[in-house]
Design a protein around this motif. Structure first.
Motif, mmCIF file in Angstrom:
data_model
loop_
_atom_site.group_PDB
_atom_site.id
_atom_site.type_symbol
_atom_site.label_atom_id
_atom_site.label_comp_id
_atom_site.label_asym_id
_atom_site.label_seq_id
_atom_site.Cartn_x
_atom_site.Cartn_y
_atom_site.Cartn_z
ATOM 1 N N VAL A 144 0.842 -1.198 0.000
ATOM 2 C CA VAL A 144 0.000 0.000 0.000
ATOM 3 C C VAL A 144 0.879 1.250 0.000
ATOM 4 O O VAL A 144 1.820 1.369 0.799
ATOM 5 N N THR A 150 -1.533 9.380 4.878
ATOM 6 C CA THR A 150 -0.754 8.566 5.820
ATOM 7 C C THR A 150 -0.026 9.452 6.809
ATOM 8 O O THR A 150 0.009 9.169 8.016
ATOM 9 N N GLN A 208 -2.511 3.443 8.199
ATOM 10 C CA GLN A 208 -3.904 3.706 8.577
ATOM 11 C C GLN A 208 -4.813 2.528 8.250
ATOM 12 O O GLN A 208 -5.764 2.238 8.978
ATOM 13 N N HIS A 209 -4.486 1.816 7.172
ATOM 14 C CA HIS A 209 -5.353 0.721 6.721
ATOM 15 C C HIS A 209 -5.213 -0.526 7.580
ATOM 16 O O HIS A 209 -5.983 -1.474 7.426
ATOM 17 N N ARG A 210 -4.223 -0.526 8.509
ATOM 18 C CA ARG A 210 -4.012 -1.712 9.338
ATOM 19 C C ARG A 210 -4.180 -1.457 10.835
ATOM 20 O O ARG A 210 -4.086 -2.393 11.627
#
Length: 611
Positions: A144, A150, A208-210
């Motif tokens: 990503v 981010t 952020q996605h994790r």
């Protein structure tokens, strides 16, 4: 907002520029005189030493062999893989190997950062903002891409839930502007902190996605996702953690990374104490260890692997100030509230006897918080600039400290210097402690007593030697040896009377000084203000340090801070080694040039096996 077409129109552009000129703005929307240009790096003072198109760092070998495993020993334990929160004990080096900042610090300059996740950086002359343009190749280990979003997310979550020092720095940002998918500006016009753009440039990138920001401040053993050269592999909780090289690391061919991160795997092994870790080196379980025990360095390496050349010893020098290794007096406790008490106990520490009998005279006494550098006030009379800074606080600065003639007390080396003892007893009498029934007691008859906590046996040994003298004058020192996890919890919550600690030093001290000695963090759990310093003079000198624009003013502020800290007698200064000593497997190689900061294991490698 105007469209791109409108701005591209020459007549519209000229009209807009004229209108903005009347308003005191340039075309970027910033005040005239605040123009910024994109740079490949930034320095705290002056300009970066390396040009925009440098090929590699001077302390890295771009031809270094790749591959193999490096095993490093650490005393202690861990119960978390999140290095950015107060809770838990984080696994060693996860910050270094898994996560990356926007810019990376060169270890061959006092405080200079070069482009990395952010390929360029901009800041105005007053340093009231910093703008980053991200490298389009930057991405996390799961593929990503790292974006301006981010950066904003990382700043926000660490400002709310991160370490207190991070919250302190990041809370100064007043405005976050996302200027495009890969461009972001952070503004802090009220901060008046010239170091802050560099501190923000070290912001680690968090995915952020994790991440679940409602649980970020909880300990976790889930392998983190970062953008760094390694990913977390095998984890044996509290015992070991393996970092495996990411073959798809986005930055593997950048000039800054050439010759760094050469091992395919890095394993961190945890040991209950230093002696056990030394045995691991002898048996080949670990590949290297810094040797801080001078007696062992001289006499302890007569074992098969050393005799056969499989383990070698090397000494390295650095250009940094020596760390302030000291016993911190916790002023939050009444027993250490008065400076005279702290001065008396310092006078009773017989360094000369301890150095001769415990350490074969290999240590040097530490006097300054910036020992061995141009920032130290030792041996130098205060300059005119220093006197201007210290003028409101002159009544608190002893004349010897101002003249530069002060030194930590020197004994006759007998183990019980009667001159030093008399000086200490006079100071203690001044704060109400007099001999009675074999003890020093206050007016209420309470004996003078305090406890020191340690987690290393060598620190226990040191305190036992000091206690010899304290016992003879009627002072009760209790020594409590605890494990590393308990030590860390008590340190974070200031649950101790006295604690040993080493504060590292650089040639560009700044915001971290407020986190070590500042009044604002003295009662904030997790800070490194272990002594509980609340001193207006210290606070003011730190502000002067951060406001300095020229190196001369910076040096004046650092020396003035040194004098203010020395005057307060907040710690009992101990000692330092004149060089850094490392024992390591002979199969490890390293560059010929040592960085200004000393040896850096990121530049080492495993030598190829002989054919």
């Amino acid at each position: 907002m105007m469209s791109a077409g409108e701005i591209a129109n020459p007549s519209r552009r000229a009209a807009l520029a004229g209108m903005m000129g009347l308003l005191g703005l340039n075309f970027s929307g910033r005040a005239l005189g605040q123009e910024t240009i994109a740079r490949h790096g930034i320095a705290m003072h002056g300009e970066p030493a390396l040009p925009p198109h440098f090929t590699h760092l001077p302390y890295a070998d771009p031809a270094a062999p790749k591959g193999g495993r490096l095993t490093i020993g650490v005393v202690g334990s861990f119960d978390s893989l999140n290095p950015y929160i107060v809770r838990g004990q984080s696994a060693g080096e996860v910050q270094t190997y898994v996560f990356e900042p926007l810019l990376i610090r060169s270890l061959d300059e006092p405080f200079t950062l070069y482009g990395h996740v952010a390929q360029s950086v901009e800041m105005p002359d007053d340093r009231s903002s910093v703008t980053f343009t991200l490298n389009p190749a930057a991405r996390f280990s799961d593929g990503v891409a790292i974006s301006a979003e981010t950066v904003a997310f990382s700043l926000d979550i660490l400002k709310r839930l991160g370490w207190p020092n991070l919250r302190n720095y990041y809370s100064k940002v007043e405005r976050v502007e996302i200027l495009g998918p890969r461009r972001i500006r952070l503004s802090f016009p009220a901060a008046q902190d010239r170091e802050l753009p560099l501190i923000l440039s070290l912001l680690p990138m968090l995915p952020q996605h994790r991440l679940d920001d409602t649980r970020f401040d909880q300990t976790t053993l889930e392998a983190p996702v970062g953008s760094g050269p390694y990913i977390v592999g095998d984890v044996d909780v509290g015992k070991s953690v393996v970092y495996s090289k990411n073959p798809d690391w986005w930055a593997r061919d950048l000039p800054f990374t050439k010759g760094l991160h050469n091992f395919s795997e890095i394993k961190i092994e945890y040991f209950r104490d230093d002696n056990t870790m030394f045995e691991a080196l002898k048996k080949g379980i670990i590949d290297l260890r810094p040797e801080d025990n001078p007696t062992r360095w001289q006499t302890g390496y007569d074992f098969p692997a050393a005799r056969e050349g499989r383990v070698i010893r090397e000494s390295f020098t650095s250009g940094l100030p020596k760390p302030m290794f000291a016993l911190a007096f916790n002023q939050r406790r009444d027993v250490f509230a008065k400076r005279e008490m702290r001065q008396a106990l310092t006078a009773l520490f017989d360094f000369e006897w301890i150095n001769a009998n415990l350490f074969s005279n290999t240590y040097r006494r530490t006097h300054s918080y910036f020992e061995g550098s141009e920032l130290s006030a030792i041996g130098l009379a205060a300059s005119a600039g220093e006197k201007r800074l210290l003028e409101p606080f002159m009544d608190k600065i002893p004349a010897a400290v101002l003249r530069g003639t002060w030194r930590a007390p020197v004994s006759d080396g007998s183990g019980f210097d009667r001159t030093r003892v008399r000086e200490a007893l006079d100071l203690l009498a001044g704060v109400g402690y007099l001999p009675k029934d074999g003890k020093l007691r206050d007016r209420q008859g309470q004996a003078l007593s305090f406890e020191a906590i340690v987690n290393l046996h060598e620190h226990e040994r040191l305190l036992l030697a000091w206690r010899r003298v304290l016992d003879r004058v009627g002072i009760d020192l209790r020594i409590r040896v605890i494990d590393s996890a308990q030590f860390e919890r008590r340190r974070q919550n200031y649950d101790y009377d006295m604690i040993p600690w080493a504060w590292g030093a650089s040639l560009s001290p700044g915001n971290e000084q407020a986190f070590r000695w500042g009044s604002k963090v003295a009662d904030q759990p997790g800070s490194f203000n272990l002594a509980g310093v609340k001193d207006p003079a210290v606070d003011q000198m730190v502000l002067a340090l951060l406001a300095a624009r020229q190196r001369e003013d910076f040096v004046d502020a650092a020396r003035a801070l040194d004098r203010a800290l020395i005057a307060g007698a907040y710690v009992l200064p101990l000692y330092h080694l004149p060089e850094r000593r490392i024992a390591h497997a002979s199969s490890l190689g390293h560059p010929q040039k040592t960085a200004l900061f000393g040896p850096t294991f990121e530049s080492w490698w495993r030598k190829p096996a002989s054919p």
